[in-house]
Design a protein around this motif. Structure first.
Motif, PDB file in Angstrom:
ATOM      1  N   TRP A   4      -0.445   6.183  11.776  1.00 57.33           N
ATOM      2  CA  TRP A   4       0.401   5.088  11.129  1.00 57.33           C
ATOM      3  C   TRP A   4       0.556   4.992   9.780  1.00 57.33           C
ATOM      4  CZ3 TRP A   4      -1.234   0.545   8.302  1.00 57.33           C
ATOM      5  CH2 TRP A   4      -0.168  -0.417   8.308  1.00 57.33           C
ATOM      6  N   LEU A   5      -0.450   5.438   8.982  1.00 61.22           N
ATOM      7  CA  LEU A   5      -0.287   5.406   7.534  1.00 61.22           C
ATOM      8  C   LEU A   5       0.536   6.667   7.216  1.00 61.22           C
ATOM      9  CD1 LEU A   5      -4.059   4.998   6.497  1.00 61.22           C
ATOM     10  CD2 LEU A   5      -2.420   3.485   6.307  1.00 61.22           C
ATOM     11  N   PHE A   6       0.621   7.654   8.074  1.00 60.16           N
ATOM     12  CA  PHE A   6       1.812   8.812   7.646  1.00 60.16           C
ATOM     13  C   PHE A   6       2.664   8.948   8.362  1.00 60.16           C
ATOM     14  CE2 PHE A   6      -2.621   9.833   5.668  1.00 60.16           C
ATOM     15  CZ  PHE A   6      -2.594  10.232   4.411  1.00 60.16           C
ATOM     16  N   GLU A   7       3.105   7.914   9.116  1.00 59.79           N
ATOM     17  CA  GLU A   7       4.363   7.969   9.692  1.00 59.79           C
ATOM     18  C   GLU A   7       5.668   8.535   8.887  1.00 59.79           C
ATOM     19  OE1 GLU A   7       6.981   4.908  12.543  1.00 59.79           O
ATOM     20  OE2 GLU A   7       5.267   4.277  11.373  1.00 59.79           O
ATOM     21  N   ALA A   8       6.115   9.648   9.195  1.00 61.18           N
ATOM     22  CA  ALA A   8       7.162  10.190   8.570  1.00 61.18           C
ATOM     23  C   ALA A   8       8.283   9.387   8.385  1.00 61.18           C
ATOM     24  CB  ALA A   8       7.695  11.412   9.294  1.00 61.18           C
ATOM     25  N   PRO A 137      12.819  13.880   7.471  1.00 59.06           N
ATOM     26  CA  PRO A 137      11.322  13.086   7.380  1.00 59.06           C
ATOM     27  C   PRO A 137      10.252  14.005   6.612  1.00 59.06           C
ATOM     28  CG  PRO A 137      11.893  14.074   9.509  1.00 59.06           C
ATOM     29  CD  PRO A 137      13.148  14.296   8.934  1.00 59.06           C
ATOM     30  N   SER A 138       9.494  12.988   6.064  1.00 61.72           N
ATOM     31  CA  SER A 138       8.671  13.474   5.283  1.00 61.72           C
ATOM     32  C   SER A 138       7.357  12.498   5.411  1.00 61.72           C
ATOM     33  CB  SER A 138       8.925  13.447   3.866  1.00 61.72           C
ATOM     34  OG  SER A 138       7.764  13.576   2.898  1.00 61.72           O
ATOM     35  N   GLY A 142       6.631   8.882   4.188  1.00 63.54           N
ATOM     36  CA  GLY A 142       6.026   7.833   4.802  1.00 63.54           C
ATOM     37  C   GLY A 142       4.970   7.119   4.386  1.00 63.54           C
ATOM     38  N   TRP A 143       3.942   7.891   3.752  1.00 61.96           N
ATOM     39  CA  TRP A 143       2.717   7.454   3.306  1.00 61.96           C
ATOM     40  C   TRP A 143       2.855   6.426   2.098  1.00 61.96           C
ATOM     41  CZ3 TRP A 143       0.258   7.670  -1.710  1.00 61.96           C
ATOM     42  CH2 TRP A 143      -0.969   7.205  -1.737  1.00 61.96           C
ATOM     43  N   ALA A 144       3.628   6.760   0.931  1.00 56.81           N
ATOM     44  CA  ALA A 144       4.109   6.103  -0.061  1.00 56.81           C
ATOM     45  C   ALA A 144       4.673   4.898   0.247  1.00 56.81           C
ATOM     46  CB  ALA A 144       4.982   6.814  -0.895  1.00 56.81           C
ATOM     47  N   LEU A 145       5.727   4.865   1.395  1.00 55.47           N
ATOM     48  CA  LEU A 145       6.255   3.342   1.684  1.00 55.47           C
ATOM     49  C   LEU A 145       5.323   2.611   2.351  1.00 55.47           C
ATOM     50  CD1 LEU A 145       9.547   5.202   2.939  1.00 55.47           C
ATOM     51  CD2 LEU A 145       9.318   3.558   1.087  1.00 55.47           C
ATOM     52  N   ARG A 146       4.378   3.197   3.062  1.00 58.27           N
ATOM     53  CA  ARG A 146       3.479   2.311   3.728  1.00 58.27           C
ATOM     54  C   ARG A 146       2.501   1.684   3.003  1.00 58.27           C
ATOM     55  NH1 ARG A 146       4.775   0.731   8.271  1.00 58.27           N
ATOM     56  NH2 ARG A 146       4.202   2.744   9.458  1.00 58.27           N
ATOM     57  N   THR A 254      11.959  -4.297  -0.519  1.00 59.56           N
ATOM     58  CA  THR A 254      13.040  -3.302   0.047  1.00 59.56           C
ATOM     59  C   THR A 254      12.370  -1.893   0.791  1.00 59.56           C
ATOM     60  OG1 THR A 254      13.541  -2.048  -1.790  1.00 59.56           O
ATOM     61  CG2 THR A 254      14.782  -3.884  -1.700  1.00 59.56           C
ATOM     62  N   SER A 255      11.161  -1.896   0.536  1.00 61.60           N
ATOM     63  CA  SER A 255      10.692  -0.565   1.421  1.00 61.60           C
ATOM     64  C   SER A 255      10.478  -0.771   2.761  1.00 61.60           C
ATOM     65  CB  SER A 255       9.035  -0.418   0.983  1.00 61.60           C
ATOM     66  OG  SER A 255       8.179  -1.653   1.269  1.00 61.60           O
ATOM     67  N   PHE A 256      10.858  -1.853   3.114  1.00 55.91           N
ATOM     68  CA  PHE A 256      10.925  -2.083   4.888  1.00 55.91           C
ATOM     69  C   PHE A 256      12.278  -1.677   5.175  1.00 55.91           C
ATOM     70  CE2 PHE A 256       7.214  -4.809   4.063  1.00 55.91           C
ATOM     71  CZ  PHE A 256       6.472  -4.592   5.175  1.00 55.91           C
TER      72      PHE A 256
END
Length: 291
Positions: A4-8, A137-138, A142-146, A254-256
């Motif tokens: 979940w934390l690193f979801e691409a 995908p990265s 994903g981690w930064a956005l999460r 806006t990260s969502f």
């Protein structure tokens, strides 16, 4: 939890968020929090350094320090918005903006609308290079956005917790909004105040919304976008009634959103091509045998 934390997520989403975040800093310096520059003229006796300033032994702000931080950010933020040297420029902007906030908030008032924005500045440089419109995908993206999303939701949830902790459940049935409307209300606020018990309902709804905000992570697709739209409408209503703006927080929100669809350079090229005069276009060769 790791999945979940690193979801691409698409790198293009990070690229767009970076541009928006760093350009907002320019607006912040010149308009939104331009008042921070006056801190350099305030007597140092009034300076009450935040905990992080005491730990880092940062000096009391004077006119020179404030000017250096201001001009450094005004130069570095637009450069960082281009996406060049994302780690170097990103870390520099983060460090200088942290000092800008320490200067702003070390005189007795700490605003919580900057928390998620500051987290964004801290994590965006970790992604490295990212191009607008890139859908690759990265996990790093994903981690930064999460992390930014968690900070956004924590801002709401901890606000509800603070209201109950310091004001008790009576906060929801008290006169908080009534006092706010008297101090800084608008014509729209007067309309709300004229409806019996509507302010009490609004206070109950506010705490309920903030306490349930983590449920946004359980939503997907259009349902999540609808929830984010509600978050934005909440802040629009706050600004319309008591002129409280959460502009930095709204940038982090806006990260969502699917910002990888934002491709300003491509759009600019297309607009330029459409507006190109006909006489500058290459002539089309006549078909063979044409009369």
């Amino acid at each position: 939890m790791r999945a979940w934390l690193f979801e691409a997520a698409p790198r293009g989403r990070v690229a767009a968020l970076r541009t928006l975040t760093y350009l907002f800093i320019v607006f912040d310096l010149l308009v939104y929090s331009s008042w921070v520059r006056t801190r350099g003229d305030v007597p140092t006796e009034l300076y009450q350094p935040l905990w992080i300033a005491r730990v880092l032994h940062l000096p009391a702000p004077g006119s020179i320090l404030v000017s250096v931080v201001f001009w450094a950010l005004l130069l570095l933020a637009p450069l960082a918005a281009t996406g060049r040297f994302p780690r170097l420029l990103g870390w520099l902007v983060c460090a200088f903006y942290l000092e800008w906030l320490i200067i702003a908030m070390s005189y007795g008032k700490v605003d919580h609308d900057r928390f998620a924005f500051l987290i964004a500045l801290a994590v965006l440089p970790t992604v490295g290079r990212a191009r607008h419109g890139d859908r690759e995908p990265s996990e790093a993206a994903g981690w930064a956005l999460r992390m930014i999303q968690i900070a956004v939701v924590a801002t709401y949830f901890l606000a509800a917790w603070a209201k109950i902790r310091f004001g008790g459940f009576g906060w929801m049935t008290g006169s908080v909004l009534a006092r706010a409307f008297i101090r800084r209300g608008s014509d729209f606020a007067d309309l709300i105040a004229s409806v019996p018990y509507l302010m009490i309902a609004a206070q109950i709804g506010m705490v309920t919304f903030e306490a349930l905000s983590p449920l946004v992570f359980a939503l997907r697709g259009r349902n999540r976008y609808a929830a984010i739209a509600f978050f934005y409408s909440f802040h629009i209503l706050s600004f319309a009634t008591i002129s409280i703006s959460f502009a930095p927080h709204l940038v982090a929100l806006t990260s969502f959103l699917p910002l990888e669809r934002v491709r300003p350079i491509t759009w600019l090229r297309q607009a330029t091509t459409r507006r190109q005069p006909l006489d500058t276009l290459e002539p089309v060769a006549a078909e063979p045998g044409g009369g």
